[in-house]
Design an enzyme around this catalytic site. Structure first.
Site, PDB file in Angstrom:
ATOM      1  N   ASP A 102       0.832  -1.194   0.000  1.00  0.00           N
ATOM      2  CA  ASP A 102       0.000   0.000   0.000  1.00  0.00           C
ATOM      3  C   ASP A 102       0.875   1.255   0.000  1.00  0.00           C
ATOM      4  OD1 ASP A 102       0.259   1.100   2.839  1.00  0.00           O
ATOM      5  OD2 ASP A 102      -0.415  -0.929   3.277  1.00  0.00           O
ATOM      6  N   LYS A 103       0.271   2.361  -0.319  1.00  0.00           N
ATOM      7  CA  LYS A 103       1.003   3.614  -0.519  1.00  0.00           C
ATOM      8  C   LYS A 103       1.775   4.031   0.718  1.00  0.00           C
ATOM      9  CE  LYS A 103       0.240   8.330  -2.269  1.00  0.00           C
ATOM     10  NZ  LYS A 103      -0.780   9.305  -2.755  1.00  0.00           N
TER      11      LYS A 103
END
Length: 233
Positions: A102-103
């Site tokens: 995820d970011k």
């Protein structure tokens, strides 16, 4: 071979994603809308396959790279997204992440154009190990480690049992065989903790080690051989 398998070998996408492209009517084969039953000869040099009206490039030699993803990079390959990984990848060879981070997380990404390998790595039925080093916002207890090991319920899921070991009062190492969206963060949150740093340090035999952040390196021949052996390829 099946059309979705050919698309994966060409590096267009994983087999599962290729099935979705075909089902969405975005692929044509020999002038007709492609179907899941279409097959492509393995010896075909330039089969007439179009994706969104554009010809598919022929099968490239397989490439395998490791990338140390920093926080802030989005693994979705969306050209209109400024933070997308697509703006970092080289134009050739065409590489895709075999699994996502995820970011807000950092660490090891495997980049490849080997669609079959990507399918094996990402499909939940295969259960391959991925190891993460996680820091939370306060000291945790032995009970927290035990609960993480046994599986945690949140929303409508209960995670599978996994390996967890304390590294310090606020940091632990966790080995997952699942790939649920934001799984570690949601497991910790359900037990009353917030993750403040999450780094993936390995995927199967692929190790982050001292690869600098934002840098890439090709897998060595022995690493590729071991990875393919572990995936039964």
């Amino acid at each position: 071979m099946r059309l979705e398998q050919y698309l994966a070998h060409c590096g267009v996408s994983s087999r599962r994603q290729a099935q979705r492209l075909i089902a969405a009517g975005r692929v044509s084969f020999n002038g007709q809308l492609a179907t899941p039953l279409d097959r492509v000869s393995e010896t075909a040099i330039n089969p007439n396959i179009l994706l969104d009206g554009a010809p598919i490039a022929p099968i490239e030699s397989k490439q395998y790279w490791l990338y140390h993803k920093p926080v802030g990079i989005d693994c979705r390959l969306l050209p209109d997204l400024p933070s997308s990984l697509i703006h970092i990848l080289p134009p050739a060879p065409r590489l895709y992440p075999a699994g996502r981070l995820d970011k807000d997380s950092r660490g090891l990404l495997l980049l490849t154009n080997d669609g079959e390998l990507t399918h094996r790595l990402m499909h939940p039925d295969f259960g391959h190990e991925k190891v993460y080093l996680v820091t939370v916002d306060r000291n945790f207890t032995n009970e927290f480690i035990e609960q993480m090991c046994q599986g945690v319920s949140y929303r409508d899921v209960t995670t599978k049992p996994c390996k967890v070991e304390a590294v310090s009062d606020m940091q632990f190492r966790i080995t997952l065989t699942q790939g649920l969206n934001r799984q570690i963060r949601r497991m910790a949150k359900a037990l009353g903790y917030n993750v403040i740093d999450l780094v993936r340090i390995s995927m199967m035999n692929c190790q982050l080690l001292d690869l600098p952040e934002k840098q890439m390196r090709p897998l060595e021949a022995a690493e590729i051989s071991m990875l393919r052996h572990q995936l039964n390829l």
